[in-house]
Design a protein around this motif. Structure first.
Motif, PDB file in Angstrom:
ATOM      1  N   TRP A 498       0.985  -1.091  -0.015  1.00 29.19           N
ATOM      2  CA  TRP A 498       0.341  -0.367   0.080  1.00 29.19           C
ATOM      3  C   TRP A 498       0.428   1.161  -0.296  1.00 29.19           C
ATOM      4  O   TRP A 498       1.840   0.767   0.389  1.00 29.19           O
ATOM      5  CB  TRP A 498      -0.667  -0.215   1.013  1.00 29.19           C
ATOM      6  N   THR A 521       1.957  -2.280  13.865  1.00 31.01           N
ATOM      7  CA  THR A 521       2.307  -1.009  13.371  1.00 31.01           C
ATOM      8  C   THR A 521       3.115  -0.600  13.073  1.00 31.01           C
ATOM      9  O   THR A 521       3.848  -0.912  13.426  1.00 31.01           O
ATOM     10  CB  THR A 521       1.750  -0.773  14.911  1.00 31.01           C
ATOM     11  N   TRP A 534       0.490   3.552  12.032  1.00 32.06           N
ATOM     12  CA  TRP A 534      -0.496   2.455  11.182  1.00 32.06           C
ATOM     13  C   TRP A 534      -0.310   1.775  10.703  1.00 32.06           C
ATOM     14  O   TRP A 534       0.354   0.920  11.614  1.00 32.06           O
ATOM     15  CB  TRP A 534       0.102   2.845   9.642  1.00 32.06           C
ATOM     16  N   ARG A 535      -2.056   0.454  10.558  1.00 31.97           N
ATOM     17  CA  ARG A 535      -2.026  -0.608  10.400  1.00 31.97           C
ATOM     18  C   ARG A 535      -0.562  -1.190   9.022  1.00 31.97           C
ATOM     19  O   ARG A 535      -1.449  -0.878   8.435  1.00 31.97           O
ATOM     20  CB  ARG A 535      -3.184  -1.155  10.392  1.00 31.97           C
ATOM     21  N   HIS A 536       0.409  -1.518   9.193  1.00 31.49           N
ATOM     22  CA  HIS A 536       0.915  -2.086   8.509  1.00 31.49           C
ATOM     23  C   HIS A 536       0.245  -2.877   7.472  1.00 31.49           C
ATOM     24  O   HIS A 536       0.941  -2.955   5.978  1.00 31.49           O
ATOM     25  CB  HIS A 536       2.202  -2.840   8.563  1.00 31.49           C
ATOM     26  N   GLU A 537      -0.893  -3.531   7.410  1.00 35.05           N
ATOM     27  CA  GLU A 537      -1.195  -4.271   6.523  1.00 35.05           C
ATOM     28  C   GLU A 537      -2.641  -3.422   6.155  1.00 35.05           C
ATOM     29  O   GLU A 537      -3.136  -3.389   4.769  1.00 35.05           O
ATOM     30  CB  GLU A 537      -1.753  -5.623   7.163  1.00 35.05           C
ATOM     31  N   GLU A 538      -2.687  -2.472   7.045  1.00 34.57           N
ATOM     32  CA  GLU A 538      -4.211  -1.786   5.963  1.00 34.57           C
ATOM     33  C   GLU A 538      -3.210  -0.585   5.181  1.00 34.57           C
ATOM     34  O   GLU A 538      -4.064  -0.069   3.856  1.00 34.57           O
ATOM     35  CB  GLU A 538      -4.686  -1.365   6.994  1.00 34.57           C
ATOM     36  N   ALA A 540      -4.379   3.692   4.029  1.00 33.87           N
ATOM     37  CA  ALA A 540      -5.044   4.743   4.507  1.00 33.87           C
ATOM     38  C   ALA A 540      -5.293   5.054   5.434  1.00 33.87           C
ATOM     39  O   ALA A 540      -5.053   6.389   5.026  1.00 33.87           O
ATOM     40  CB  ALA A 540      -6.691   3.300   4.301  1.00 33.87           C
ATOM     41  N   GLN A 541      -5.552   4.788   6.613  1.00 39.80           N
ATOM     42  CA  GLN A 541      -6.194   6.112   7.169  1.00 39.80           C
ATOM     43  C   GLN A 541      -4.952   5.498   9.054  1.00 39.80           C
ATOM     44  O   GLN A 541      -4.444   4.641   9.098  1.00 39.80           O
ATOM     45  CB  GLN A 541      -7.044   6.393   8.047  1.00 39.80           C
TER      46      GLN A 541
END
Length: 628
Positions: A498, A521, A534-538, A540-541
Motif C-alpha cells: 500500500w 503497527t 498505521w496498521r501496516h497491512e492496511e 489508508a488512515q
C-alpha cells in the motif's frame, strides 16, 4: 560546550566556561546535572564573549575568568559569585590563567603574545570591606613579560611563585624570573606545534609539556634558582660582594634543560593535559574528542606511560545510533566520517572505522558480525565487527550503485538483505553475507552490486525500515510526504502492499515497525512535528496521531518488548510513548535545557540511546524515564 582548559574544581564546586558564560555545579551525593549558578555572557557583568579559561584564587574564595572579549574578571565566590573587578589591559583574547597561593600572584596570558603578572592580595576576604568602601582598590600589575612570538596558550607557576613557565604558538617554552621580571631561559624547539600545556612536578625537577604536534614531553629542568639582580640589592651588599657574585645574566651559567622522553599521545594534537602527581596519573584530550588517562610510573624513565583508559567521542553530528551485541555494544556514525562501537559496560571504545565521507546511515547485522554504513561517499561500506576477523573495523566490501547521498539503511531480521535509499531517488536491495565471509583487505575490498533497484516515490526517498517480525516486509518514506509498505520475496522486484499520499503535512523523516504486541503497527515521524501510527497491512488512515514535539521528528524506535516507543526531535527532547493501547506519552526526557538537537535514537530492552548534533551520545534508562 566547554573548551579544553575552561574547567575548574574546588571542594564541592565544579565550574565550566563556554560560549554561554560560566556554569557552576554543586558536587555532592545525588548532584544534579543542572547548574546551580550561571554567570551568563552579556548579563549582570558577565563576559561579552566566550569564556576561555578559569582559575581559583584567594584560597578558593575568588574565581578568575578570562574571555575572548580580552578581559579577565574576578568574582567573590563566598558572596554568591559577586563581580569584584574587571580588567581590560590585554589587547586580545585572554587564553590562560594561573594563580600562586604562596605570594598571591596571578598570571594572565593572551593572543597579544604577552604575559602579565598581577598582585592579587586585594582579592583576599579581609580586603572585601575595604574594596566596598574604595572603588580605586584593584589588583596591581607586578610585571609584563614580552618574548613569545605567538599566542601564549599555557602558563604555570613554579618555585613558590618566583618562577613562571609558559608555552605558546611559537612552539617554544619559556622560563621566567619573576623576582626581576625577566626571562630566565627558553626551550625554543620544545615542539613542532602549539604548546598547549605546561606543568612542573617532583618539586619542579621535571617539566611536562603538551603540544598540538600530538606529543607529550618530559624534561629534566635545570637550575630554577632566582635572586634579585645587583641593581635591586642593598648598596652595602654590592660594595662587599666579590666580583663573581655580581652575576647580571642568570641564564649564562644555568645548566640546560634536558629532554627525558617524548611520546605520541594523540594523532590530532593534544589540547589539554591534567596531572595528578600523587598517583602519577595524567589525562590528555585532543581535537578529535578523545580523552586518555595514562600512568607515569617514573618521570625519569625513558619509556612511554601506560594507557589506562580511553574515551573517544565523535567530532561531528551523530547521525545514527544502534544498540547491538545483546545491548552490550552501541554503534554510531557521524558527519566526522567515522563509525564508532562502544562497550556500554565500560564505556570504552571497542573500535572505530574511518570512511571517505560524512556518514548518515547505519545498519548492524542481527548477529552484530558486520555493520553497513553510508553517506556522502555514495558507496555503502561493509565493516566487520566480529572478534578475530583480520580486517575487523576496516572496510571489507563496497556496495556500489548509488549516485547520490545515502540517507537511510535497514537490514532484514535474518541479516540476509540490506535496503538503502538515496538522494538519487532510488531504493536498492543488497545481499549480505555472514561476517566470516568478508575477508578482503581494505586495500582491495570486494565490490558488490544490488540485487534490485527501484524508484519507490515521486520525491526523494528519505527513510527505509525493515520489519523485525516479518522477513519480507519493509517500508519507505519520502520528501513528497508519502509512506509505502512493500514485500520482497528474496528475488525480483519488491511488491507494493500500500501507499499513502500526503501521509504527513511535511517531509517524512522517521520510520519504525512495532515488535511483539505492537508488531502490526508502523510508526512514522515528520517535519510537521507529529508521529503517526498505521496498521501496516492496511495503510489508508492512521490509527493515532501523537502530538507534543515542537520541532521536526528526527528518529523513532520501539523497545525490545514492543510496548514502548521512543521519539527524538530537533526541539531537544526525547519522548517515550505507549506503543500499544492508547499510545499515550509517558514522559519527556529533555537534553540539558533543550540546548542540543536530538538527531537519532535506538531502543533496546531496558535502555535506549540517542545521538545529538553536538557529537554526544546519551544512554537512557527506560524505567527511570517512565517511572516504572
Amino acid at each position: 560546550s566547554a573548551r579544553p582548559g575552561t574547567s575548574a574544581s574546588s571542594g564541592q564546586r565544579l565550574l565550566a566556561g563556554c560560549s554561554g558564560g560560566v556554569f557552576v555545579w554543586e558536587v555532592k551525593a545525588g548532584w544534579s546535572a543542572q547548574p546551580v549558578r550561571v554567570l551568563a555572557c552579556g548579563k549582570d557583568g558577565g563576559h561579552e564573549a566566550r569564556v576561555e579559561c578559569l582559575c581559583w584564587a584567594a584560597g578558593g574564595t575568588a574565581l578568575v575568568s578570562g574571555s575572548k572579549d580580552a578581559t579577565f574578571k574576578m568574582w567573590a565566590v563566598d558572596q554568591d559569585f559577586r563581580l569584584v573587578e574587571t580588567n581590560d589591559d590585554h589587547k586580545a583574547s585572554v587564553l590562560a590563567l594561573a594563580y600562586a597561593p604562596e605570594n598571591h600572584l596571578l598570571a594572565t596570558t593572551g593572543r597579544d603574545s604577552s604575559i602579565k603578572v598581577w598582585d592579587c592580595t586585594t582579592l583576599l576576604p579581609e580586603w572585601r570591606h575595604k574594596r566596598a568602601d574604595d572603588s580605586s582598590i584593584r589588583v596591581g600589575q607586578r610585571c609584563n613579560l614580552e618574548g613569545h612570538r605567538g599566542d601564549v596558550c599555557a602558563v604555570r607557576f613554579a618555585r613558590k611563585g618566583t618562577v613562571l613557565l609558559s608555552g605558546a604558538r611559537d612552539n617554544s617554552v619559556k622560563i621566567w624570573d619573576l623576582l626581576n621580571g625577566k626571562p630566565l631561559r627558553s626551550i625554543t624547539t620544545a615542539h613542532k606545534g602549539d604548546v598547549r600545556q605546561v606543568a612542573s612536578v617532583r618539586d619542579d625537577a621535571y617539566l611536562i609539556t603538551a603540544s598540538m604536534d600530538g606529543h607529550v614531553k618530559v624534561w629534566a629542568l635545570g637550575d630554577l634558582t632566582v635572586k634579585k639582580t645587583a641593581w635591586e640589592s642593598d648598596i652595602d651588599q654590592i660594595l662587599q660582594a666579590k666580583p663573581t657574585e655580581l652575576q647580571t645574566d642568570p641564564a649564562a651559567e644555568a645548566p640546560p634543560d634536558e629532554l627525558v622522553h617524548a611520546f605520541p599521545a594523540h594523532a590530532s594534537g593534544v589540547t589539554f593535559l591534567a596531572l595528578h602527581e600523587g598517583t602519577g596519573r595524567m589525562a590528555t584530550t585532543s581535537r578529535a574528542n578523545e580523552m586518555r588517562v595514562w600512568e607515569i610510573a617514573d618521570f625519569a624513565a625513558r619509556e612511554d606511560p601506560k594507557l589506562l583508559q580511553e574515551a573517544v567521542g565523535h567530532g561531528g553530528q551523530v547521525t545514527a545510533v544502534q544498540l547491538c551485541n545483546n545491548e552490550r555494544w552501541l554503534a554510531s556514525v557521524s558527519t566526522d566520517f567515522h563509525l564508532h562501537v562502544f562497550d556500554l559496560n565500560t564505556r570504552a571504545l571497542v573500535g572505530k572505522c574511518a570512511c571517505d565521507g560524512s556518514l548518515f546511515a547505519l545498519a548492524v547485522a542481527p548477529d552484530s558480525g558486520v555493520a553497513i554504513v553510508g553517506g556522502n561517499d555514495y558507496a555503502l561500506q561493509v565493516v566487520p565487527l566480529a572478534e578475530g576477523m583480520p580486517n575487523r573495523f576496516r572496510p571489507a566490501a563496497r556496495l556500489v550503485a548509488h549516485s547520490g547521498k545515502v540517507t537511510s539503511l535497514a537490514m532484514s531480521a535474518d541479516g540476509h538483505f540490506a535496503a538503502s535509499v538515496s538522494m538519487d531517488f532510488s531504493l536498492m536491495l543488497w545481499p549480505v553475507r555472514a561476517s566470516d565471509q568478508y575477508t578482503a583487505s581494505p586495500e582491495s575490498p570486494d565490490e558488490v552490486k544490488p540485487v534490485c533497484v527501484a524508484h519507490p516515490h515521486r520525491g526523494t526517498p528519505t527513510m527505509v525500515a525493515w520489519s523485525p517480525g516479518d522477513l519480507s516486509l519493509f517500508a519507505t518514506a519520502s520528501s513528497d510526504h508519502d509512506v509505502a509498505c512493500w514485500r520482497y520475496a528474496g528475488s525480483g522486484a519488491p511488491r507494493r502492499v500500500w501507499k499513502v499520499d500526503a501521509a504527513h503535512g511535511k517531509l517524512v523523516s522517521a520510520l519504525c515497525f512495532g515488535k511483539g504486541p505492537s508488531g502490526p503497527t508502523l510508526f512514522t515521524g515528520s517535519w510537521d512535528y507529529t508521529v503517526k501510527a498505521w496498521r501496516h497491512e492496511e495503510g489508508a488512515q492512521p490509527v493515532r496521531t501523537l502530538a507534543g514535539h515542537t520541532a521536526r521528528i528526527s528518529g523513532l524506535s520501539v523497545s525490545a518488548d514492543g510496548r514502548l516507543l521512543a521519539s527524538s526531535s530537533a526541539d531537544g527532547s526525547i519522548r517515550v510513548w505507549q506503543a500499544v493501547d492508547q499510545l499515550n506519552c509517558l514522559c519527556e526526557c529533555v537534553e540539558e535545557g533543550r540546548r542540543r538537537i536530538a538527531t537519532s535514537i535506538h531502543a533496546g530492552g531496558a535502555i535506549f540511546a540517542s545521538g545529538s548534533e553536538d557529537g554526544c551520545i546519551r544512554v537512557w534508562d527506560f524505567a527511570a524515564a517512565t517511572g516504572a
